[in-house]
Design a protein around this motif. Sequence first.
Motif, PDB file in Angstrom:
ATOM      1  N   ARG A 153     -54.813 -57.778 -66.697  1.00  0.00           N
ATOM      2  CA  ARG A 153     -55.970 -57.535 -67.568  1.00  0.00           C
ATOM      3  C   ARG A 153     -57.219 -58.211 -67.026  1.00  0.00           C
ATOM      4  O   ARG A 153     -58.303 -57.650 -67.047  1.00  0.00           O
ATOM      5  CB  ARG A 153     -55.686 -58.030 -68.985  1.00  0.00           C
ATOM      6  N   PHE A 154     -57.043 -59.436 -66.542  1.00  0.00           N
ATOM      7  CA  PHE A 154     -58.170 -60.171 -65.978  1.00  0.00           C
ATOM      8  C   PHE A 154     -58.712 -59.433 -64.755  1.00  0.00           C
ATOM      9  O   PHE A 154     -59.929 -59.264 -64.622  1.00  0.00           O
ATOM     10  CB  PHE A 154     -57.733 -61.591 -65.608  1.00  0.00           C
ATOM     11  N   ASN A 155     -57.832 -58.991 -63.863  1.00  0.00           N
ATOM     12  CA  ASN A 155     -58.266 -58.256 -62.667  1.00  0.00           C
ATOM     13  C   ASN A 155     -58.921 -56.934 -63.044  1.00  0.00           C
ATOM     14  O   ASN A 155     -59.903 -56.518 -62.430  1.00  0.00           O
ATOM     15  CB  ASN A 155     -57.090 -58.018 -61.722  1.00  0.00           C
ATOM     16  N   ARG A 156     -58.375 -56.244 -64.046  1.00  0.00           N
ATOM     17  CA  ARG A 156     -58.935 -54.974 -64.490  1.00  0.00           C
ATOM     18  C   ARG A 156     -60.349 -55.180 -65.029  1.00  0.00           C
ATOM     19  O   ARG A 156     -61.253 -54.408 -64.760  1.00  0.00           O
ATOM     20  CB  ARG A 156     -58.036 -54.359 -65.558  1.00  0.00           C
ATOM     21  N   ARG A 157     -60.554 -56.245 -65.795  1.00  0.00           N
ATOM     22  CA  ARG A 157     -61.889 -56.535 -66.337  1.00  0.00           C
ATOM     23  C   ARG A 157     -62.872 -56.840 -65.217  1.00  0.00           C
ATOM     24  O   ARG A 157     -64.027 -56.417 -65.266  1.00  0.00           O
ATOM     25  CB  ARG A 157     -61.836 -57.710 -67.306  1.00  0.00           C
ATOM     26  N   GLN A 158     -62.423 -57.595 -64.221  1.00  0.00           N
ATOM     27  CA  GLN A 158     -63.310 -57.910 -63.103  1.00  0.00           C
ATOM     28  C   GLN A 158     -63.705 -56.639 -62.362  1.00  0.00           C
ATOM     29  O   GLN A 158     -64.865 -56.481 -61.982  1.00  0.00           O
ATOM     30  CB  GLN A 158     -62.641 -58.881 -62.133  1.00  0.00           C
ATOM     31  N   LYS A 159     -62.758 -55.735 -62.156  1.00  0.00           N
ATOM     32  CA  LYS A 159     -63.059 -54.481 -61.469  1.00  0.00           C
ATOM     33  C   LYS A 159     -64.021 -53.632 -62.302  1.00  0.00           C
ATOM     34  O   LYS A 159     -64.927 -53.015 -61.758  1.00  0.00           O
ATOM     35  CB  LYS A 159     -61.779 -53.708 -61.180  1.00  0.00           C
ATOM     36  N   GLN A 160     -63.830 -53.599 -63.621  1.00  0.00           N
ATOM     37  CA  GLN A 160     -64.717 -52.822 -64.482  1.00  0.00           C
ATOM     38  C   GLN A 160     -66.129 -53.402 -64.470  1.00  0.00           C
ATOM     39  O   GLN A 160     -67.107 -52.670 -64.446  1.00  0.00           O
ATOM     40  CB  GLN A 160     -64.177 -52.779 -65.905  1.00  0.00           C
ATOM     41  N   GLU A 161     -66.243 -54.719 -64.499  1.00  0.00           N
ATOM     42  CA  GLU A 161     -67.561 -55.348 -64.464  1.00  0.00           C
ATOM     43  C   GLU A 161     -68.244 -55.083 -63.129  1.00  0.00           C
ATOM     44  O   GLU A 161     -69.453 -54.846 -63.080  1.00  0.00           O
ATOM     45  CB  GLU A 161     -67.436 -56.851 -64.710  1.00  0.00           C
ATOM     46  N   ALA A 162     -67.478 -55.119 -62.058  1.00  0.00           N
ATOM     47  CA  ALA A 162     -68.054 -54.860 -60.735  1.00  0.00           C
ATOM     48  C   ALA A 162     -68.498 -53.408 -60.622  1.00  0.00           C
ATOM     49  O   ALA A 162     -69.541 -53.115 -60.029  1.00  0.00           O
ATOM     50  CB  ALA A 162     -67.053 -55.196 -59.643  1.00  0.00           C
TER      51      ALA A 162
END
Length: 141
Positions: free
Chosen positions: A107-116
């Motif tokens: 979830r943390f990685n997914r959020r970082q990718k979405q923010e990027a």
Amino acid sequence: MSFWKDFRDFAMKGNVIDLAIAVVIGGAFGKIVSSLVNDVLMPLLGLVTGGMNFSDKKIVLQQAQVDATGKILKPANTLNYGSFIQSVIDFLIIAFCIFLAIRALQRFNRRQKQEAAAAPPAPSNEEKLLAEIRDLLKSRS
């Protein structure tokens, strides 16, 4: 000498050191989970099941051989299924905790990718200059 140099380089890689740390932490975590199962969950489960203590559950395959004085000559041969049940519960708790940790990381990685992906990069100086030229050409037409 190159063998030892290669070995040193391998042993000093970040992945090997990370793995060693994970093994040590995993061992400590295993002790915590075993204590949780043996000291908290199993007594509660025993209470729910009417005072049953799972660690003592076993099937006697062969009785102990005792002499006339009561001295044990040969211990009993037992199938300790209660210990197996505790080990299965240990495994399930550890697997569940690992599942939760991996899920949180995903979830943390997914959020970082979405923010990027949501924040497009700022235009370069060349792009800004070309946009100004385009706007000037549009205004003159």
